[in-house]
Design an enzyme around this catalytic site. Structure first.
Site, PDB file in Angstrom:
ATOM      1  CB  THR A   1      -9.632   4.848   7.472  1.00 22.02           C
ATOM      2  OG1 THR A   1      -9.076   5.526   6.337  1.00 22.02           O
ATOM      3  CG2 THR A   1      -9.454   3.343   7.288  1.00 22.02           C
TER       4      THR A   1
ATOM      5  CE  LYS B   1      -8.500   4.688  12.324  1.00 21.43           C
ATOM      6  NZ  LYS B   1      -9.022   5.220  11.038  1.00 21.43           N
TER       7      LYS B   1
ATOM      8  CE  LYS C   1      -7.028   4.409   3.577  1.00 20.25           C
ATOM      9  NZ  LYS C   1      -7.477   5.544   4.391  1.00 20.25           N
TER      10      LYS C   1
END
Length: 294
Positions: free
Chosen positions: A97, A240, A172
Site C-alpha cells: 500500500t 501510514k 486502496k
C-alpha cells in the site's frame, strides 16, 4: 504456464502469499532483508536470493510487498535496487500500500527502461493472505494486467482492474478510509455493550448477522473479545495508509474529519508503544480515553 517469479518482502502478508505461487508450481526467487523470514519458503522449494538485483536478474515477473513508501523507493529506485539492472521486458507488481504518486512514478520509470509496472495493493489481512481470498486492486496497463491475471487469481478472489497507473493505490485509499470508519464503529459498539453488561459474544451473534455485518466484525471483533491484539495488519502500517489518504484528500481540498479522528487515535497507540499490534488494538486507545482498565 509455469513462470520464473521473484518475491521481495516476506512479512505477515508476503510470506503466505508467495507460498501460493510456489505451491502452484512456479519457480520462486525470494529476497528478504531479514533472512530468517525466507527460511520456510526455501524449505518448500523457493530459491533464496542474497540481493534485490539477483531477484531482478533471475525472474520475469517480480512482486514486491514491503512496509512503507520509503522502502518501495529503496527497492526500486536506489542503488542496488530493481531498476539498477537490465529489466527490459520484465513485469513488476508492487503490492505494497503505497502513495499513488510514487506508483505513477514507478510506472513511468519502468516504461523508460522497457519494463511494465502494476500497482496492486490488497485488502483482507493475514486471513485473506493465508486463504488466498484477498481483494486485489490493480492500476497500470490493462494488457499487462491480463497477462498476469492468472497469478493474481492464485492470491485472491476479488481481482479488479481499476485503470491507469496509481488507480490501484487510490482504490486502496478508499478501502482504508472505509475500514477506518468500520473499525472505530466496531470498537465503540463493543465498549457500549460491555458498559451495559451485555454478553459480548451473544451481541456479536446478533449484530454480525444484520445490517452492521462486516469483515471486521467477523474477523477482528472476536480477537478483541479474547484480548488478542497480535497483528493481521500492523498499527504502524495502518497509520501510514491513513496518512497517505489524508495527504491525497488535502491535495483535492477534501475534508475527511472521521478519518482524521481515527488517525489521531491510532497515533495515540503508537505513543503507547503498540505500533506492532494489530489494527484491532484501536479499542485500547478508546478504553484509555474513557479511563477503562485494559
Amino acid at each position: 504456464m509455469k513462470r520464473k517469479i521473484g518475491w521481495i518482502g516476506v512479512g505477515v502478508m508476503g510470506n503466505a502469499m508467495s507460498q501460493h505461487l510456489l505451491k502452484a508450481g512456479h519457480e520462486l526467487f525470494v529476497y528478504s532483508r531479514t533472512p530468517s523470514k525466507k527460511v520456510n519458503l526455501v524449505e518448500q522449494g523457493a530459491i533464496g536470493c542474497s540481493s534485490i538485483i539477483e531477484v531482478a536478474e533471475s525472474a520475469d515477473v517480480i512482486f514486491t510487498m514491503v512496509s512503507f513508501p520509503s522502502d518501495v523507493k529503496k527497492v526500486y529506485l536506489e542503488e542496488k535496487g530493481l531498476f539498477q539492472t537490465n529489466v527490459k521486458n520484465k513485469t513488476f507488481i508492487d503490492m505494497t500500500t503505497n502513495a499513488p504518486s510514487l506508483a505513477m512514478n514507478l510506472y513511468e520509470v519502468g516504461k523508460e527502461l522497457g519494463a511494465s509496472v502494476l500497482d496492486a495493493p490488497v485488502s483482507g489481512g493475514d486471513v485473506g493472505a493465508r486463504n488466498a481470498t484477498l481483494s486485489i486492486m490493480v492500476g497500470g496497463d490493462e494488457k499487462v494486467f491480463e497477462q498476469v491475471k492468472d497469478l493474481f487469481q492464485l492470491l485472491g478472489k476479488n481481482i479488479v482492474y481499476q485503470g491507469k497507473a496509481g488507480n490501484g493505490q487510490h482504490t486502496k485509499m478508499s478501502n482504508q478510509i472505509a475500514l477506518a470508519g468500520v473499525m472505530i464503529g466496531v470498537c465503540e459498539s463493543l465498549l457500549y455493550g460491555d458498559k451495559m453488561g451485555l454478553d459480548l459474544p451473544t451481541v456479536l451473534k446478533s449484530i454480525a448477522g444484520g445490517a452492521a455485518g462486516s469483515w471486521t466484525l467477523d474477523n477482528l471483533a472476536p480477537r478483541i473479545l479474547k484480548s488478542d491484539f497480535e497483528p493481521g495488519f500492523y498499527v504502524e502500517h495502518f497509520i501510514k495508509d491513513l496518512r497517505i489518504a489524508l495527504e491525497e484528500a488535502d491535495r483535492m481540498n477534501l475534508a475527511l474529519p472521521g478519518l482524521a479522528l481515527v488517525k489521531q487515535l491510532y497515533t495515540a497507540l503508537i505513543a503507547q508503544g503498540k505500533g506492532k499490534k494489530g489494527t484491532q488494538a484501536l479499542i485500547l486507545a478508546l478504553k484509555q480515553l474513557n479511563n477503562i482498565a485494559t
